[in-house]
Design a protein around this motif. Structure first.
Motif, PDB file in Angstrom:
ATOM      1  N   ASN A 102     105.194 -23.186-127.370  1.00 32.44           N
ATOM      2  CA  ASN A 102     105.361 -24.639-127.519  1.00 32.44           C
ATOM      3  C   ASN A 102     104.049 -25.391-127.274  1.00 32.44           C
ATOM      4  O   ASN A 102     103.755 -26.377-127.957  1.00 32.44           O
ATOM      5  CB  ASN A 102     106.436 -25.146-126.554  1.00 32.44           C
ATOM      6  N   THR A 103     103.268 -24.915-126.297  1.00 31.39           N
ATOM      7  CA  THR A 103     101.993 -25.563-126.002  1.00 31.39           C
ATOM      8  C   THR A 103     101.029 -25.415-127.167  1.00 31.39           C
ATOM      9  O   THR A 103     100.349 -26.376-127.560  1.00 31.39           O
ATOM     10  CB  THR A 103     101.370 -24.986-124.721  1.00 31.39           C
ATOM     11  N   LEU A 104     100.959 -24.226-127.747  1.00 27.81           N
ATOM     12  CA  LEU A 104     100.076 -23.998-128.890  1.00 27.81           C
ATOM     13  C   LEU A 104     100.467 -24.869-130.079  1.00 27.81           C
ATOM     14  O   LEU A 104      99.601 -25.438-130.763  1.00 27.81           O
ATOM     15  CB  LEU A 104     100.083 -22.518-129.280  1.00 27.81           C
ATOM     16  N   CYS A 105     101.766 -24.977-130.326  1.00 27.54           N
ATOM     17  CA  CYS A 105     102.249 -25.828-131.417  1.00 27.54           C
ATOM     18  C   CYS A 105     101.952 -27.302-131.136  1.00 27.54           C
ATOM     19  O   CYS A 105     101.541 -28.052-132.025  1.00 27.54           O
ATOM     20  CB  CYS A 105     103.745 -25.620-131.629  1.00 27.54           C
ATOM     21  N   LYS A 106     102.155 -27.702-129.895  1.00 25.15           N
ATOM     22  CA  LYS A 106     101.875 -29.080-129.487  1.00 25.15           C
ATOM     23  C   LYS A 106     100.413 -29.444-129.713  1.00 25.15           C
ATOM     24  O   LYS A 106     100.087 -30.588-130.081  1.00 25.15           O
ATOM     25  CB  LYS A 106     102.247 -29.244-128.012  1.00 25.15           C
ATOM     26  N   LEU A 107      99.530 -28.467-129.536  1.00 23.27           N
ATOM     27  CA  LEU A 107      98.094 -28.703-129.684  1.00 23.27           C
ATOM     28  C   LEU A 107      97.631 -28.589-131.135  1.00 23.27           C
ATOM     29  O   LEU A 107      96.435 -28.689-131.414  1.00 23.27           O
ATOM     30  CB  LEU A 107      97.314 -27.737-128.800  1.00 23.27           C
ATOM     31  N   GLY A 108      98.571 -28.367-132.041  1.00 31.72           N
ATOM     32  CA  GLY A 108      98.244 -28.442-133.464  1.00 31.72           C
ATOM     33  C   GLY A 108      97.981 -27.141-134.170  1.00 31.72           C
ATOM     34  O   GLY A 108      97.560 -27.146-135.337  1.00 31.72           O
ATOM     35  N   LEU A 109      98.207 -26.006-133.503  1.00 26.97           N
ATOM     36  CA  LEU A 109      98.044 -24.729-134.186  1.00 26.97           C
ATOM     37  C   LEU A 109      99.155 -24.565-135.223  1.00 26.97           C
ATOM     38  O   LEU A 109     100.326 -24.786-134.914  1.00 26.97           O
ATOM     39  CB  LEU A 109      98.074 -23.577-133.185  1.00 26.97           C
ATOM     40  N   LYS A 110      98.769 -24.166-136.455  1.00 23.73           N
ATOM     41  CA  LYS A 110      99.733 -24.158-137.550  1.00 23.73           C
ATOM     42  C   LYS A 110      99.682 -22.860-138.356  1.00 23.73           C
ATOM     43  O   LYS A 110      98.739 -22.081-138.243  1.00 23.73           O
ATOM     44  CB  LYS A 110      99.458 -25.338-138.491  1.00 23.73           C
ATOM     45  N   LYS A 111     100.684 -22.691-139.177  1.00 20.25           N
ATOM     46  CA  LYS A 111     100.787 -21.535-140.062  1.00 20.25           C
ATOM     47  C   LYS A 111      99.595 -21.496-141.014  1.00 20.25           C
ATOM     48  O   LYS A 111      99.188 -22.523-141.565  1.00 20.25           O
ATOM     49  CB  LYS A 111     102.078 -21.601-140.866  1.00 20.25           C
ATOM     50  N   GLY A 112      99.023 -20.304-141.185  1.00 23.82           N
ATOM     51  CA  GLY A 112      97.909 -20.115-142.096  1.00 23.82           C
ATOM     52  C   GLY A 112      96.547 -20.363-141.488  1.00 23.82           C
ATOM     53  O   GLY A 112      95.523 -20.080-142.121  1.00 23.82           O
ATOM     54  N   GLU A 113      96.504 -20.905-140.259  1.00 22.95           N
ATOM     55  CA  GLU A 113      95.219 -21.140-139.606  1.00 22.95           C
ATOM     56  C   GLU A 113      94.729 -19.870-138.919  1.00 22.95           C
ATOM     57  O   GLU A 113      95.466 -18.890-138.772  1.00 22.95           O
ATOM     58  CB  GLU A 113      95.350 -22.276-138.588  1.00 22.95           C
ATOM     59  N   SER A 114      93.465 -19.889-138.503  1.00 23.93           N
ATOM     60  CA  SER A 114      92.869 -18.762-137.793  1.00 23.93           C
ATOM     61  C   SER A 114      92.401 -19.215-136.415  1.00 23.93           C
ATOM     62  O   SER A 114      92.191 -20.406-136.186  1.00 23.93           O
ATOM     63  CB  SER A 114      91.699 -18.187-138.593  1.00 23.93           C
ATOM     64  N   VAL A 115      92.227 -18.243-135.521  1.00 24.48           N
ATOM     65  CA  VAL A 115      91.918 -18.555-134.118  1.00 24.48           C
ATOM     66  C   VAL A 115      90.776 -17.691-133.617  1.00 24.48           C
ATOM     67  O   VAL A 115      90.754 -16.482-133.846  1.00 24.48           O
ATOM     68  CB  VAL A 115      93.164 -18.314-133.228  1.00 24.48           C
ATOM     69  N   PHE A 116      89.804 -18.329-132.952  1.00 27.67           N
ATOM     70  CA  PHE A 116      88.826 -17.610-132.141  1.00 27.67           C
ATOM     71  C   PHE A 116      89.298 -17.781-130.704  1.00 27.67           C
ATOM     72  O   PHE A 116      89.203 -18.866-130.131  1.00 27.67           O
ATOM     73  CB  PHE A 116      87.425 -18.180-132.327  1.00 27.67           C
ATOM     74  N   LEU A 117      89.804 -16.707-130.119  1.00 28.58           N
ATOM     75  CA  LEU A 117      90.562 -16.782-128.874  1.00 28.58           C
ATOM     76  C   LEU A 117      89.760 -16.281-127.683  1.00 28.58           C
ATOM     77  O   LEU A 117      89.410 -15.106-127.594  1.00 28.58           O
ATOM     78  CB  LEU A 117      91.849 -15.959-129.023  1.00 28.58           C
ATOM     79  N   SER A 118      89.478 -17.181-126.744  1.00 19.15           N
ATOM     80  CA  SER A 118      88.778 -16.829-125.503  1.00 19.15           C
ATOM     81  C   SER A 118      89.728 -17.036-124.329  1.00 19.15           C
ATOM     82  O   SER A 118      90.461 -18.025-124.294  1.00 19.15           O
ATOM     83  CB  SER A 118      87.535 -17.695-125.327  1.00 19.15           C
ATOM     84  N   THR A 119      89.713 -16.131-123.359  1.00 20.58           N
ATOM     85  CA  THR A 119      90.762 -16.144-122.340  1.00 20.58           C
ATOM     86  C   THR A 119      90.239 -15.879-120.930  1.00 20.58           C
ATOM     87  O   THR A 119      89.248 -15.181-120.721  1.00 20.58           O
ATOM     88  CB  THR A 119      91.822 -15.064-122.640  1.00 20.58           C
ATOM     89  N   SER A 120      90.966 -16.457-119.981  1.00 20.24           N
ATOM     90  CA  SER A 120      90.866 -16.087-118.569  1.00 20.24           C
ATOM     91  C   SER A 120      92.290 -16.198-118.026  1.00 20.24           C
ATOM     92  O   SER A 120      92.651 -17.182-117.368  1.00 20.24           O
ATOM     93  CB  SER A 120      89.902 -17.010-117.817  1.00 20.24           C
TER      94      SER A 120
END
Length: 255
Positions: free
Chosen positions: A15-33
């Motif tokens: 839900n948080t990712l969707c709320k922040l505008g991540l959508k179908k067909g997009e790509s992600v450069f994912l950095s994590t801690s």
């Protein structure tokens, strides 16, 4: 304050990712801690594994089969053991990158210092046959600029996390860094190969330590970032290409 206020579930991540505008067909450069997020709502004692599975699954579910996921898997191998095996060398930047490397259909760039792993329809053309320079022309960070609708997603990290920061330093010919040549060898399927690698290294002085806070704060003020709380920390999302152009304009004036 309730005891479990900062606990989070799989659906909270999605839900948080969707709320922040991540959508179908997009790509992600994912950095994590991921340890910064706190505890997932799960009976599984391996909490970081649980969070890793939830995060990857939620992103895949949102972006679908036409999206790509890229993850930094930096190992800094040639500055240490002088050997790099893209299939076996562990990342030195946390749990999630090594978790991601074990997934099916993941490709890793041949960069003994700052490799990037990826999966999706564009992963091969971004990550394979790159130059022998972590930040030079035709490096993976440069190729990522050609991916449409690519977003930087920082999970448990701050707005200061800028994946292409040193590529910009290289483009700007920053005076506090220089091209340093490393020698080592690759090892794939038991076969060794001598490798020469170029890394845009900093001069070892306190004032040359990387710091993305000033650029990140300007991006926040310009409302380029979307961000929201998750657990005890935050998720930040920003368009990769727009962020690059924004940072390029700033650093061109002040290297």
């Amino acid at each position: 304050m309730t005891k479990n206020k900062y606990n989070y579930s799989y659906i909270d991540i999605e839900n948080t990712l969707c709320k922040l505008g991540l959508k179908k067909g997009e790509s992600v450069f994912l950095s994590t801690s991921l340890g910064m997020l706190g505890k997932p709502k799960s009976s599984n004692k391996n909490q970081i594994l649980t969070t890793s599975k939830w995060l990857l699954s939620s992103i895949k579910r949102i972006i679908g089969k036409n999206g790509n996921i890229f993850v930094p898997t930096y190992s800094y191998s040639f500055s240490k053991k002088k050997v790099f095996d893209p299939k076996k060398t562990k990342s030195e930047i946390g749990y999630f990158p090594n978790f991601f490397l074990k997934q099916k259909n993941v490709i890793r760039s041949f960069d003994p210092m700052m490799s990037i792993a990826g999966t999706g329809p564009d992963a091969r053309k971004v990550l394979l046959k790159i130059s022998n320079n972590s930040f030079g022309r035709n490096c993976a960070l440069e190729r990522l600029l050609k991916i449409k609708n690519l977003k930087c997603c920082h999970v448990g990290l701050g707005y200061n996390w800028i994946p292409f920061l040193h590529y910009l330093d290289w483009k700007n010919k920053a005076p506090f860094r220089f091209n340093k040549v490393f020698y080592g060898y690759s090892k794939t399927k038991g076969i060794k190969k001598n490798i020469k690698w170029v890394y845009f290294a900093r001069y070892l002085r306190d004032e040359t330590l990387p710091n993305g806070y000033r650029i990140g704060l300007k991006a926040i003020r310009q409302k380029l970032y979307s961000f929201s709380e998750l657990g005890k920390s935050m998720i930040y999302i920003i368009n990769y290409k727009k962020f690059y152009k924004f940072a390029k304009k700033i650093t061109k004036r002040n290297k």
